[in-house]
Scaffold this motif. Structure first.
Motif, PDB file in Angstrom:
ATOM      1  N   VAL A 114       1.460  -1.401  -0.235  1.00 55.56           N
ATOM      2  CA  VAL A 114       0.118  -0.381  -0.076  1.00 55.56           C
ATOM      3  C   VAL A 114       0.808   1.434   0.129  1.00 55.56           C
ATOM      4  O   VAL A 114       0.223   2.091  -0.217  1.00 55.56           O
ATOM      5  CB  VAL A 114      -1.394   0.218   0.794  1.00 55.56           C
ATOM      6  CG1 VAL A 114      -0.260   0.986   2.536  1.00 55.56           C
ATOM      7  CG2 VAL A 114      -2.432   0.779   1.106  1.00 55.56           C
ATOM      8  N   THR A 115       1.671   0.716   0.321  1.00 50.12           N
ATOM      9  CA  THR A 115       3.041   2.296  -0.141  1.00 50.12           C
ATOM     10  C   THR A 115       3.522   2.549  -1.179  1.00 50.12           C
ATOM     11  O   THR A 115       3.881   3.247  -1.240  1.00 50.12           O
ATOM     12  CB  THR A 115       4.222   2.246   1.819  1.00 50.12           C
ATOM     13  OG1 THR A 115       3.415   1.795   3.097  1.00 50.12           O
ATOM     14  CG2 THR A 115       4.887   3.276   1.717  1.00 50.12           C
ATOM     15  N   HIS A 121       1.360   7.563  -6.714  1.00 43.85           N
ATOM     16  CA  HIS A 121      -0.189   8.020  -6.641  1.00 43.85           C
ATOM     17  C   HIS A 121      -0.065   8.975  -6.131  1.00 43.85           C
ATOM     18  O   HIS A 121      -1.273  10.008  -7.272  1.00 43.85           O
ATOM     19  CB  HIS A 121      -0.625   7.371  -7.179  1.00 43.85           C
ATOM     20  CG  HIS A 121      -0.945   6.112  -8.314  1.00 43.85           C
ATOM     21  ND1 HIS A 121      -0.632   6.131  -9.007  1.00 43.85           N
ATOM     22  CD2 HIS A 121      -1.098   5.484  -7.989  1.00 43.85           C
ATOM     23  CE1 HIS A 121      -1.467   5.483 -10.102  1.00 43.85           C
ATOM     24  NE2 HIS A 121      -0.854   4.423  -9.545  1.00 43.85           N
ATOM     25  N   VAL A 122       0.654   9.614  -4.915  1.00 43.83           N
ATOM     26  CA  VAL A 122       0.107  10.343  -3.950  1.00 43.83           C
ATOM     27  C   VAL A 122       1.192  11.922  -4.412  1.00 43.83           C
ATOM     28  O   VAL A 122       2.333  11.299  -3.934  1.00 43.83           O
ATOM     29  CB  VAL A 122      -0.558  10.130  -3.034  1.00 43.83           C
ATOM     30  CG1 VAL A 122      -1.027  11.614  -2.040  1.00 43.83           C
ATOM     31  CG2 VAL A 122      -1.736   9.772  -3.085  1.00 43.83           C
ATOM     32  N   GLY A 123       1.308  12.913  -4.405  1.00 43.24           N
ATOM     33  CA  GLY A 123       2.077  13.805  -4.461  1.00 43.24           C
ATOM     34  C   GLY A 123       2.094  15.336  -3.692  1.00 43.24           C
ATOM     35  O   GLY A 123       3.529  16.025  -2.441  1.00 43.24           O
ATOM     36  N   SER A 124       0.825  15.295  -3.337  1.00 46.79           N
ATOM     37  CA  SER A 124       1.249  16.388  -2.430  1.00 46.79           C
ATOM     38  C   SER A 124      -0.258  16.358  -1.229  1.00 46.79           C
ATOM     39  O   SER A 124      -0.273  15.805  -0.819  1.00 46.79           O
ATOM     40  CB  SER A 124       0.366  17.811  -3.479  1.00 46.79           C
ATOM     41  OG  SER A 124      -0.539  18.486  -2.746  1.00 46.79           O
ATOM     42  N   THR A 301       7.072  10.184   0.397  1.00 45.90           N
ATOM     43  CA  THR A 301       6.453  12.095   1.023  1.00 45.90           C
ATOM     44  C   THR A 301       5.840  12.475  -0.159  1.00 45.90           C
ATOM     45  O   THR A 301       5.424  11.232  -0.661  1.00 45.90           O
ATOM     46  CB  THR A 301       8.188  12.495   0.758  1.00 45.90           C
ATOM     47  OG1 THR A 301       8.466  12.393  -0.599  1.00 45.90           O
ATOM     48  CG2 THR A 301       9.523  11.636   1.102  1.00 45.90           C
ATOM     49  N   VAL A 302       5.612  13.704   0.684  1.00 47.10           N
ATOM     50  CA  VAL A 302       4.173  14.248  -0.259  1.00 47.10           C
ATOM     51  C   VAL A 302       5.091  15.987   0.216  1.00 47.10           C
ATOM     52  O   VAL A 302       5.868  15.866   1.703  1.00 47.10           O
ATOM     53  CB  VAL A 302       2.975  14.618   0.251  1.00 47.10           C
ATOM     54  CG1 VAL A 302       2.129  13.423   0.040  1.00 47.10           C
ATOM     55  CG2 VAL A 302       2.992  14.551   2.053  1.00 47.10           C
ATOM     56  N   GLN A 303       4.883  16.918  -0.107  1.00 46.16           N
ATOM     57  CA  GLN A 303       5.100  17.759  -0.968  1.00 46.16           C
ATOM     58  C   GLN A 303       4.360  18.909   0.346  1.00 46.16           C
ATOM     59  O   GLN A 303       3.598  18.312   0.255  1.00 46.16           O
ATOM     60  CB  GLN A 303       5.263  18.501  -1.976  1.00 46.16           C
ATOM     61  CG  GLN A 303       6.444  19.696  -2.708  1.00 46.16           C
ATOM     62  CD  GLN A 303       5.843  20.536  -4.383  1.00 46.16           C
ATOM     63  OE1 GLN A 303       4.749  20.229  -3.867  1.00 46.16           O
ATOM     64  NE2 GLN A 303       6.769  20.546  -4.402  1.00 46.16           N
ATOM     65  N   VAL A 310       7.807  15.360   2.466  1.00 44.70           N
ATOM     66  CA  VAL A 310       7.755  15.366   4.298  1.00 44.70           C
ATOM     67  C   VAL A 310       7.604  13.551   3.455  1.00 44.70           C
ATOM     68  O   VAL A 310       6.833  13.341   3.136  1.00 44.70           O
ATOM     69  CB  VAL A 310       6.873  15.771   4.920  1.00 44.70           C
ATOM     70  CG1 VAL A 310       8.023  17.237   5.514  1.00 44.70           C
ATOM     71  CG2 VAL A 310       6.065  16.468   4.561  1.00 44.70           C
ATOM     72  N   PRO A 311       8.846  12.905   4.839  1.00 46.93           N
ATOM     73  CA  PRO A 311       7.737  11.565   4.921  1.00 46.93           C
ATOM     74  C   PRO A 311       6.111  11.507   5.598  1.00 46.93           C
ATOM     75  O   PRO A 311       6.215  12.389   6.598  1.00 46.93           O
ATOM     76  CB  PRO A 311       8.699  10.358   5.539  1.00 46.93           C
ATOM     77  CG  PRO A 311       9.513  11.910   6.629  1.00 46.93           C
ATOM     78  CD  PRO A 311       9.078  13.203   5.723  1.00 46.93           C
ATOM     79  N   VAL A 312       5.280  10.668   4.919  1.00 45.22           N
ATOM     80  CA  VAL A 312       3.533  10.642   5.064  1.00 45.22           C
ATOM     81  C   VAL A 312       3.762   9.793   7.004  1.00 45.22           C
ATOM     82  O   VAL A 312       4.641   9.279   6.679  1.00 45.22           O
ATOM     83  CB  VAL A 312       2.936  10.890   4.434  1.00 45.22           C
ATOM     84  CG1 VAL A 312       2.323  11.586   3.263  1.00 45.22           C
ATOM     85  CG2 VAL A 312       2.642   8.966   3.671  1.00 45.22           C
ATOM     86  N   HIS A 313       3.219  10.291   7.551  1.00 43.13           N
ATOM     87  CA  HIS A 313       3.062   8.951   9.007  1.00 43.13           C
ATOM     88  C   HIS A 313       1.477   8.412   8.908  1.00 43.13           C
ATOM     89  O   HIS A 313       0.798   8.586   8.510  1.00 43.13           O
ATOM     90  CB  HIS A 313       2.576  10.287  10.789  1.00 43.13           C
ATOM     91  CG  HIS A 313       3.926  10.932   9.890  1.00 43.13           C
ATOM     92  ND1 HIS A 313       3.953  10.576  12.100  1.00 43.13           N
ATOM     93  CD2 HIS A 313       4.243  11.830  10.234  1.00 43.13           C
ATOM     94  CE1 HIS A 313       4.938  11.553  11.831  1.00 43.13           C
ATOM     95  NE2 HIS A 313       5.272  12.929  11.016  1.00 43.13           N
TER      96      HIS A 313
END
Lengths: 450, 450
Positions: A114-115, A121-124, A301-303, A310-313
């Motif tokens: 899932v990561t 696909h997710v950047g922001s 990470t996302v912007q 930043v790496p997501v939590h």
């Protein structure tokens, strides 16, 4: 459904291999059949309950705003090498090679995959928060599978994963899952107590297990008896509200309740003596917050709002879907068989025709079935030529919460008998009143079947 | 569903790995993501369609009187040794050993296991006829997986098995499956033509494949063009009636229609020349009658009316559930994207708000979504701040059959725009009329989602 056309292979004898009551009753009620150690086929009655439980989980996940996906059974070993868990996982992971010699595994959990979907696909930060979940078969190669579906090797599990910008947001996701799990279990007629737990191979600091108290539970649990008085009930919780979700979390976790893994004798001693309980519990779910444990090594990470990556939590959250059948039966049965809670019963009532072939009894039974269907209720119509005693024994064994008994004697007085499986109490009612009463009983308990 | 809270990762570019249109569009519309060769994750939009297709299959199986079960993903090799297929199956079967060194396999089909369930539980001809089916993930280790979900290695399949006392009864089961499959495909907006086929490793004499005509099909097909004029339509068929089912079977299989495996040049030459067609087709299902091929070696017998044991007559019947998504898209798309048939569309209409943040446009859009929900319809509400052109392009790509466009200019005149994805035609209507029209369009097409 007419019993004469159904496939309900009930067993008269107690199967020798079953050590606990849920396993014994699932075999006897023709719900499952073992095909290999810890691997089961779900026969029609068992599959029907499984699907209801699945649908309750889907409904409650949707209510919490979580989005369903379906990840594959097999995963490439490469992703697991990236996180470092390929070697860590040990012999519980079932590994294989495909015809080209590439390493595959039967997924025991899906943090890596899932990561990978997320980072592709997710950047922001604007796309957050996001929680994806699935209900899918998993495999863990237990060294000694036992207790039927409670400790099988192949099992159906709901696993969900939250992606958030900050630790604070991810803790809200944690609390939101806690609330939605409480509601999920209560709809199944279960009390599952959140207990502070150990994170094991998933990793992370914050984790609670949900435990159903039962003598046959595999975990020893220690708790303040006051914790069993708390119910979510019908309160409306706004899942977007940080405060509302946190308040529920605090209410349900303030009192002492721990498994043996995290038990703290000194803290337990602070519980008033008359409320200290040591018992056993069945784990039916677990929630985790593990921060950036996977997002950092895997580059998820996302912007952020300031333009910097930043790496997501993250956290992950599981419900043992197939194991829940065992837990529900452990919590709800008697010496004659299963007693299904209304929320998960495979059929809403049994209709027992005491004199099949008698024109009046047949017509009345069929009219009751039609009226039930019109009210959105599903009957199991016993239209076989078994004796009354055998019919009642089967009904009691398979545990439908309500039975309508139709016989020539009652029909002469214009009544049928409506019987509660739980209390054994019966009342005589005109057929249409019996169906109306059932419709009232099931209000709020209707779940789609398959 | 609000698009701002959904996970719909559409791609702007055409992915290089996709050779055929359905694969390309499924990737571009954010429906799937490959995780290993021929193994996919189903993202929210793809999973939603998959579940609708699954539910149509369940509904039509129930209508035919077939009973759902769930068999495991992994099977013990021992059963396959009993039937002799363990060695026959070759490299397409994925094999593995568990921690105790026992041979397991990822099931490619389940004749052995279902026969084992049958022989364990059914003993008398009075329990027949019986048809059990499941929808479950299967694996075939294709040497060159390609075309996305059309020729993947891990795929979702419906597999059903009939058990009958005589060959005659089993042929009725065969015909009943043929009728129910025709209805299943038609509900998905597909024409699937039954063609005489080869039985392959399943065995048996009677078998038909169901083929959807498409340039990208892997099979060459030869048929009388008159066969494409036949539809089941809305006729009511009594699935218990031997004559009614046989009549449908004869009607649909009387004309020449064969795959290259069974093509007979001499017979094809008898078709009037102007009706002879050579084309390509996608296989979306197959039915088999194979008699006692499994019941004899595996000892699946019942006591007949004369008290003597007889091996049961069996058949098996499959629908390629995940592959159907590819087939539907191959059959229904244009240069801008997918065009979902009403029966399987993931959402019933897109609601496109042209001026998010405008109080009136927001209120009108939300009211439309609420009215749709009240009518049992599910909207995908584009509440993002994308430009109108980008919003329309996304709608066209993901292929919802209807779009309601809400903008300040129309609202001044009390209207919104209802647009057909298929024809591109629009009409202006008051919002409540647009929803009413949608409700009429979807009458008879509503399938449970997840």
């Amino acid at each position: 459904m007419r019993l004469s056309r159904y496939f309900l292979p009930v067993l008269k004898e107690n199967p020798a291999e079953a050590q606990i009551v849920s396993h014994r009753l699932m075999l006897r009620a023709g719900m499952i059949k073992q095909s290999a150690a810890g691997i089961y086929s779900w026969l029609p009655l068992g599959f029907k309950v499984l699907r209801k439980i699945e649908n309750i989980v889907h409904e409650e996940q949707a209510r919490a705003g979580h989005i369903p996906i379906q990840m594959p059974i097999l995963q490439s070993a490469d992703l697991w090498r990236e996180s470092g868990r390929y070697d860590d996982y040990g012999e519980e992971m079932l590994r294989m090679k495909d015809r080209h010699g590439r390493d595959l595994l039967y997924t025991p959990t899906a943090e890596e995959l899932v990561t990978d979907i997320f980072r592709a696909h997710v950047g922001s930060y604007r796309d957050l928060p996001l929680t994806l979940y699935q209900i899918q078969w998993k495999f863990r190669d237990e060294i000694r599978p036992r207790f039927g579906v409670m400790r099988g090797r192949e099992f159906l599990m709901k696993d969900g994963y939250n992606f958030d910008l900050t630790k604070e947001d991810a803790l809200h996701a944690y609390n939101r899952h806690l609330v939605s799990y409480l509601r999920t279990y209560e709809r199944m007629g279960l009390q599952a107590i959140p207990m502070r737990a150990d994170s094991g191979p998933i990793g992370g600091d914050n984790t609670h297990e949900f435990l159903v108290l039962a003598e046959t539970g595999e975990s020893e649990v220690f708790y303040d008896s006051a914790v069993t008085d708390i119910r979510l009930g019908s309160r409306e919780i706004d899942y977007d509200s940080v405060d509302e979700c946190r308040a529920v979390m605090e209410e349900f976790t303030a009192l002492y309740a721990r498994t043996d893994e995290t038990h703290d004798k000194a803290k337990f001693a602070e519980v008033p003596e008359e409320r200290r309980r040591v018992a056993r519990g069945i784990e039916v779910g677990q929630i985790f917050y593990f921060g950036t444990k996977y997002s950092e090594p895997m580059g998820a990470t996302v912007q952020g709002p300031d333009g910097k990556p930043v790496p997501v939590h993250m956290g992950s959250h599981g419900i043992g879907v197939s194991r829940l059948l065992g837990a529900i039966i452990e919590a709800s049965h008697d010496e004659r068989g299963i007693i299904w809670p209304e929320g998960v019963t495979p059929f809403h009532a049994g209709v027992v025709n005491l004199k099949v072939g008698d024109a009046e009894a047949d017509a009345a039974s069929e009219a009751i079935c039609a009226a039930m269907a019109a009210a959105g209720l599903e009957p199991l119509y016993d239209d076989t030529d078994e004796r009354a005693g055998a019919k009642f024994a089967t009904q009691d064994l398979i545990g439908l919460p309500w039975r309508i008994t139709v016989g020539p004697r009652g029909l002469k007085n214009g009544v049928v008998e409506l019987t509660s499986r739980r209390t054994g109490e019966s009342e005589e009612l005109p057929p249409e009143e019996a169906v109306k009463k059932l419709a009232r009983i099931y209000e709020g308990h209707l779940v789609r079947g398959i």
